[in-house]
Design an enzyme around this catalytic site. Structure first.
Site, PDB file in Angstrom:
ATOM      1  N   ASP A  21      -6.286  31.195  36.017  1.00 12.67           N
ATOM      2  CA  ASP A  21      -7.293  32.026  35.348  1.00 12.67           C
ATOM      3  C   ASP A  21      -8.035  31.251  34.257  1.00 12.67           C
ATOM      4  O   ASP A  21      -7.485  30.333  33.661  1.00 12.67           O
ATOM      5  CB  ASP A  21      -6.605  33.263  34.741  1.00 12.67           C
ATOM      6  CG  ASP A  21      -7.589  34.368  34.413  1.00 12.67           C
ATOM      7  OD1 ASP A  21      -8.730  34.316  34.910  1.00 12.67           O
ATOM      8  OD2 ASP A  21      -7.214  35.286  33.658  1.00 12.67           O
ATOM      9  N   GLY A  22      -9.286  31.626  34.021  1.00 13.15           N
ATOM     10  CA  GLY A  22     -10.048  31.069  32.907  1.00 13.15           C
ATOM     11  C   GLY A  22     -11.215  30.178  33.289  1.00 13.15           C
ATOM     12  O   GLY A  22     -11.836  29.567  32.421  1.00 13.15           O
ATOM     13  N   ASN A  23     -11.536  30.122  34.569  1.00 16.68           N
ATOM     14  CA  ASN A  23     -12.661  29.276  35.007  1.00 16.68           C
ATOM     15  C   ASN A  23     -13.979  29.694  34.357  1.00 16.68           C
ATOM     16  O   ASN A  23     -14.769  28.856  33.921  1.00 16.68           O
ATOM     17  CB  ASN A  23     -12.844  29.373  36.527  1.00 16.68           C
ATOM     18  CG  ASN A  23     -11.688  28.775  37.292  1.00 16.68           C
ATOM     19  OD1 ASN A  23     -10.813  28.147  36.708  1.00 16.68           O
ATOM     20  ND2 ASN A  23     -11.676  28.976  38.600  1.00 16.68           N
ATOM     21  N   ARG A  25     -14.559  31.459  31.559  1.00 16.41           N
ATOM     22  CA  ARG A  25     -14.619  31.194  30.118  1.00 16.41           C
ATOM     23  C   ARG A  25     -14.766  29.700  29.835  1.00 16.41           C
ATOM     24  O   ARG A  25     -15.439  29.287  28.900  1.00 16.41           O
ATOM     25  CB  ARG A  25     -13.363  31.753  29.433  1.00 16.41           C
ATOM     26  CG  ARG A  25     -13.465  33.232  29.145  1.00 16.41           C
ATOM     27  CD  ARG A  25     -12.113  33.827  28.853  1.00 16.41           C
ATOM     28  NE  ARG A  25     -11.345  34.003  30.075  1.00 16.41           N
ATOM     29  CZ  ARG A  25     -10.043  34.253  30.092  1.00 16.41           C
ATOM     30  NH1 ARG A  25      -9.355  34.320  28.964  1.00 16.41           N
ATOM     31  NH2 ARG A  25      -9.427  34.431  31.240  1.00 16.41           N
ATOM     32  N   HIS A  38     -15.520  27.303  38.405  1.00 14.67           N
ATOM     33  CA  HIS A  38     -14.776  27.343  39.672  1.00 14.67           C
ATOM     34  C   HIS A  38     -14.743  25.960  40.311  1.00 14.67           C
ATOM     35  O   HIS A  38     -13.712  25.529  40.837  1.00 14.67           O
ATOM     36  CB  HIS A  38     -15.392  28.363  40.633  1.00 14.67           C
ATOM     37  CG  HIS A  38     -15.361  29.779  40.110  1.00 14.67           C
ATOM     38  ND1 HIS A  38     -14.246  30.311  39.505  1.00 14.67           N
ATOM     39  CD2 HIS A  38     -16.298  30.766  40.087  1.00 14.67           C
ATOM     40  CE1 HIS A  38     -14.504  31.565  39.145  1.00 14.67           C
ATOM     41  NE2 HIS A  38     -15.746  31.860  39.481  1.00 14.67           N
ATOM     42  N   SER A  66      -8.476  37.531  44.362  1.00 14.53           N
ATOM     43  CA  SER A  66      -7.761  38.804  44.513  1.00 14.53           C
ATOM     44  C   SER A  66      -8.628  39.812  45.258  1.00 14.53           C
ATOM     45  O   SER A  66      -9.858  39.647  45.342  1.00 14.53           O
ATOM     46  CB  SER A  66      -7.399  39.362  43.132  1.00 14.53           C
ATOM     47  OG  SER A  66      -8.552  39.827  42.467  1.00 14.53           O
ATOM     48  N   GLU A  68      -9.371  42.566  44.157  1.00 15.27           N
ATOM     49  CA  GLU A  68     -10.240  43.112  43.106  1.00 15.27           C
ATOM     50  C   GLU A  68     -11.435  42.199  42.821  1.00 15.27           C
ATOM     51  O   GLU A  68     -12.478  42.662  42.370  1.00 15.27           O
ATOM     52  CB  GLU A  68      -9.439  43.338  41.816  1.00 15.27           C
ATOM     53  CG  GLU A  68      -8.386  44.440  41.908  1.00 15.27           C
ATOM     54  CD  GLU A  68      -7.122  44.058  42.671  1.00 15.27           C
ATOM     55  OE1 GLU A  68      -6.858  42.844  42.833  1.00 15.27           O
ATOM     56  OE2 GLU A  68      -6.412  44.979  43.130  1.00 15.27           O
ATOM     57  N   ARG A  72     -16.800  41.426  41.971  1.00 18.62           N
ATOM     58  CA  ARG A  72     -17.620  40.584  41.080  1.00 18.62           C
ATOM     59  C   ARG A  72     -19.055  40.521  41.611  1.00 18.62           C
ATOM     60  O   ARG A  72     -19.311  40.878  42.761  1.00 18.62           O
ATOM     61  CB  ARG A  72     -17.023  39.182  41.011  1.00 18.62           C
ATOM     62  CG  ARG A  72     -15.701  39.184  40.266  1.00 18.62           C
ATOM     63  CD  ARG A  72     -15.278  37.804  39.900  1.00 18.62           C
ATOM     64  NE  ARG A  72     -14.044  37.871  39.127  1.00 18.62           N
ATOM     65  CZ  ARG A  72     -13.500  36.852  38.511  1.00 18.62           C
ATOM     66  NH1 ARG A  72     -14.067  35.667  38.584  1.00 18.62           N
ATOM     67  NH2 ARG A  72     -12.378  36.991  37.831  1.00 18.62           N
ATOM     68  N   LEU A 132       5.416  19.781  50.742  1.00 20.96           N
ATOM     69  CA  LEU A 132       5.092  21.021  50.039  1.00 20.96           C
ATOM     70  C   LEU A 132       4.400  22.039  50.959  1.00 20.96           C
ATOM     71  O   LEU A 132       3.526  21.673  51.733  1.00 20.96           O
ATOM     72  CB  LEU A 132       4.152  20.675  48.872  1.00 20.96           C
ATOM     73  CG  LEU A 132       3.596  21.837  48.053  1.00 20.96           C
ATOM     74  CD1 LEU A 132       4.671  22.390  47.124  1.00 20.96           C
ATOM     75  CD2 LEU A 132       2.388  21.391  47.241  1.00 20.96           C
ATOM     76  N   ARG A 195      -0.842  39.182  31.680  1.00 16.10           N
ATOM     77  CA  ARG A 195      -0.717  40.236  32.692  1.00 16.10           C
ATOM     78  C   ARG A 195      -0.536  39.604  34.064  1.00 16.10           C
ATOM     79  O   ARG A 195      -0.736  38.408  34.258  1.00 16.10           O
ATOM     80  CB  ARG A 195      -1.907  41.186  32.659  1.00 16.10           C
ATOM     81  CG  ARG A 195      -3.266  40.525  32.810  1.00 16.10           C
ATOM     82  CD  ARG A 195      -4.397  41.570  32.852  1.00 16.10           C
ATOM     83  NE  ARG A 195      -5.686  40.901  32.774  1.00 16.10           N
ATOM     84  CZ  ARG A 195      -6.389  40.746  31.647  1.00 16.10           C
ATOM     85  NH1 ARG A 195      -5.946  41.229  30.522  1.00 16.10           N
ATOM     86  NH2 ARG A 195      -7.542  40.097  31.670  1.00 16.10           N
ATOM     87  N   ILE A 196      -0.193  40.456  35.024  1.00 15.91           N
ATOM     88  CA  ILE A 196       0.164  39.996  36.360  1.00 15.91           C
ATOM     89  C   ILE A 196      -0.992  40.198  37.349  1.00 15.91           C
ATOM     90  O   ILE A 196      -1.047  39.540  38.391  1.00 15.91           O
ATOM     91  CB  ILE A 196       1.460  40.728  36.834  1.00 15.91           C
ATOM     92  CG1 ILE A 196       2.623  40.484  35.843  1.00 15.91           C
ATOM     93  CG2 ILE A 196       1.868  40.310  38.235  1.00 15.91           C
ATOM     94  CD1 ILE A 196       3.039  39.038  35.658  1.00 15.91           C
TER      95      ILE A 196
HETATM   96  C1  IPE Z   1      -6.537  37.075  38.672  1.00 12.15           C
HETATM   97  O1  IPE Z   1      -7.514  36.726  37.746  1.00 12.15           O
HETATM   98  C2  IPE Z   1      -6.954  36.662  40.045  1.00 12.15           C
HETATM   99  C3  IPE Z   1      -7.023  35.219  40.262  1.00 12.15           C
HETATM  100  C4  IPE Z   1      -6.666  34.303  39.417  1.00 12.15           C
HETATM  101  C5  IPE Z   1      -7.531  34.829  41.568  1.00 12.15           C
HETATM  102  P1  IPE Z   1      -8.619  37.771  37.271  1.00 12.15           P
HETATM  103  O2  IPE Z   1      -9.457  37.075  36.266  1.00 12.15           O
HETATM  104  O3  IPE Z   1      -9.302  38.361  38.434  1.00 12.15           O
HETATM  105  O4  IPE Z   1      -7.696  38.894  36.605  1.00 12.15           O
HETATM  106  P2  IPE Z   1      -8.029  39.950  35.478  1.00 12.15           P
HETATM  107  O5  IPE Z   1      -9.299  40.632  35.871  1.00 12.15           O
HETATM  108  O6  IPE Z   1      -8.180  39.190  34.205  1.00 12.15           O
HETATM  109  O7  IPE Z   1      -6.842  40.844  35.454  1.00 12.15           O
HETATM  110  C1  IPE Z   2     -10.117  32.534  37.765  1.00 14.48           C
HETATM  111  O1  IPE Z   2     -11.040  32.377  36.733  1.00 14.48           O
HETATM  112  C2  IPE Z   2     -10.744  32.390  39.136  1.00 14.48           C
HETATM  113  C3  IPE Z   2     -10.878  33.637  39.898  1.00 14.48           C
HETATM  114  C4  IPE Z   2     -10.434  34.799  39.516  1.00 14.48           C
HETATM  115  C5  IPE Z   2     -11.568  33.551  41.174  1.00 14.48           C
HETATM  116  P1  IPE Z   2     -12.003  33.559  36.286  1.00 14.48           P
HETATM  117  O2  IPE Z   2     -13.227  33.503  37.120  1.00 14.48           O
HETATM  118  O3  IPE Z   2     -11.283  34.846  36.297  1.00 14.48           O
HETATM  119  O4  IPE Z   2     -12.354  33.134  34.801  1.00 14.48           O
HETATM  120  P2  IPE Z   2     -12.378  34.074  33.514  1.00 14.48           P
HETATM  121  O5  IPE Z   2     -11.058  34.757  33.451  1.00 14.48           O
HETATM  122  O6  IPE Z   2     -13.517  35.029  33.698  1.00 14.48           O
HETATM  123  O7  IPE Z   2     -12.589  33.131  32.384  1.00 14.48           O
HETATM  124 MG    MG Z   3     -10.134  35.818  34.943  1.00 15.01          MG
END
Ligand code: IPE
Ligand code: IPE
Ligand code: MG
Length: 246
Positions: A21-23, A25, A38, A66, A68, A72, A132, A195-196
């Site tokens: 997570d965090g790409n 931001r 990404h 995900s 969800e 986007r 792996l 969170r999960i």
């Molecule tokens: C979880 O990250 C899904 C992936 C890393 C692919 P999200 O950025 O979608 O999760 P939330 O929205 O913060 O819960």
């Molecule tokens: C995780 O990074 C990648 C995916 C969920 C596809 P995000 O795109 O959720 O990056 P943030 O959380 O918005 O920074």
């Molecule tokens: Mg995210």
């Protein structure tokens, strides 16, 4: 001593799961579009896959997209799908070289035809690799996975192939996408979120959780090794007392 040198190879987790997570931001912080994040996240994936294989982790499962995430903006979803197709294409030689077996979990039918096709082909090509097992969770929702398992079992009961009282934890687990994998012992989430997000809810029942504020594109091999060292310092008690497990 580097983190890698501190790792006890006899106490490795067999299966590590990561919520990458965090790409977005990360990119925003650099004044760029989310998609730039990404693209850079793929470099971290490459690094961590190599690192995991190198120390002998058997299963690495990456939360890549995900169920969800379909909600986007269309532009971002399209860019991620194109990135997926391009990356699989580019990385297949490297996966072969590193003896990595590719696998997916999730609603693969939901992916664009081209992505599904490339994935199926890469899975076939790498199927005899013995290092792996790299699993990409794509269009993945843990609740949907659990519901699908319940439905499959219910259908078998309805058809008279199974008795309700025969359903136990093992049989249930055998009907999940992860049927042929051990449960993750370690779950890592980057980006400072605690969170999960609907990831492997059944499978992480007893996983050790590791959270880091690093954003995914900044998470590299040393960070992965640091997480393993942290994991190895923990005492896994499984409900018992400390005295019992020592
Ligand atoms: C979880 O990250 C899904 C992936 C890393 C692919 P999200 O950025 O979608 O999760 P939330 O929205 O913060 O819960
Ligand atoms: C995780 O990074 C990648 C995916 C969920 C596809 P995000 O795109 O959720 O990056 P943030 O959380 O918005 O920074
Ligand atoms: Mg995210």
């Amino acid at each position: 001593m580097s983190y890698k040198e501190q790792i006890d190879t006899l106490k490795l987790p067999q299966h590590v799961a990561i919520i990458m997570d965090g790409n977005g931001r990360w990119a925003k912080g650099k004044g760029k579009l989310r998609v730039f994040g990404h693209h850079n996240g793929v470099i971290s994936v490459r690094d961590v896959v190599e690192a995991a294989g190198e120390i002998g982790v058997k299963y690495l499962t990456l939360y890549t997209f995900s169920s969800e995430n379909w909600n986007r903006p269309k532009f971002e979803v399209t860019a991620i799908m194109e990135l997926l197709i391009g990356t699989i294409n580019k990385e297949i030689a490297k996966l072969m070289e590193n003896n990595v077996r590719l696998n997916t979990i999730g609603d693969i039918n939901m992916l664009p035809t081209k992505a599904a096709r490339e994935l199926t082909e890469a899975i076939r090509k790498t199927s005899s690799n013995t290092g792996l097992t790299l699993t990409l969770a794509l269009s993945y929702s843990s609740r949907r996975e659990i519901v699908a398992a319940a439905r499959q079992l219910a259908e078998k009961v309805q058809q008279g192939l199974l008795k309700a009282e025969d359903i136990d934890e093992q049989l249930f687990a055998d009907n999940l996408y992860t049927a042929d994998m051990p449960d993750p012992e370690l779950l890592i989430r980057t980006s400072g979120e605690y969170r999960i997000s609907n990831y492997m809810l059944w499978q992480i029942a007893y996983a050790e959780l590791y959270f880091t504020s690093k954003l995914w594109p900044d998470f590299r091999r040393e960070d992965f090794f640091e997480a393993i060292v942290d994991y190895q310092k923990r005492e896994r008690r499984f409900g018992k007392t400390s005295e019992q497990v020592n």
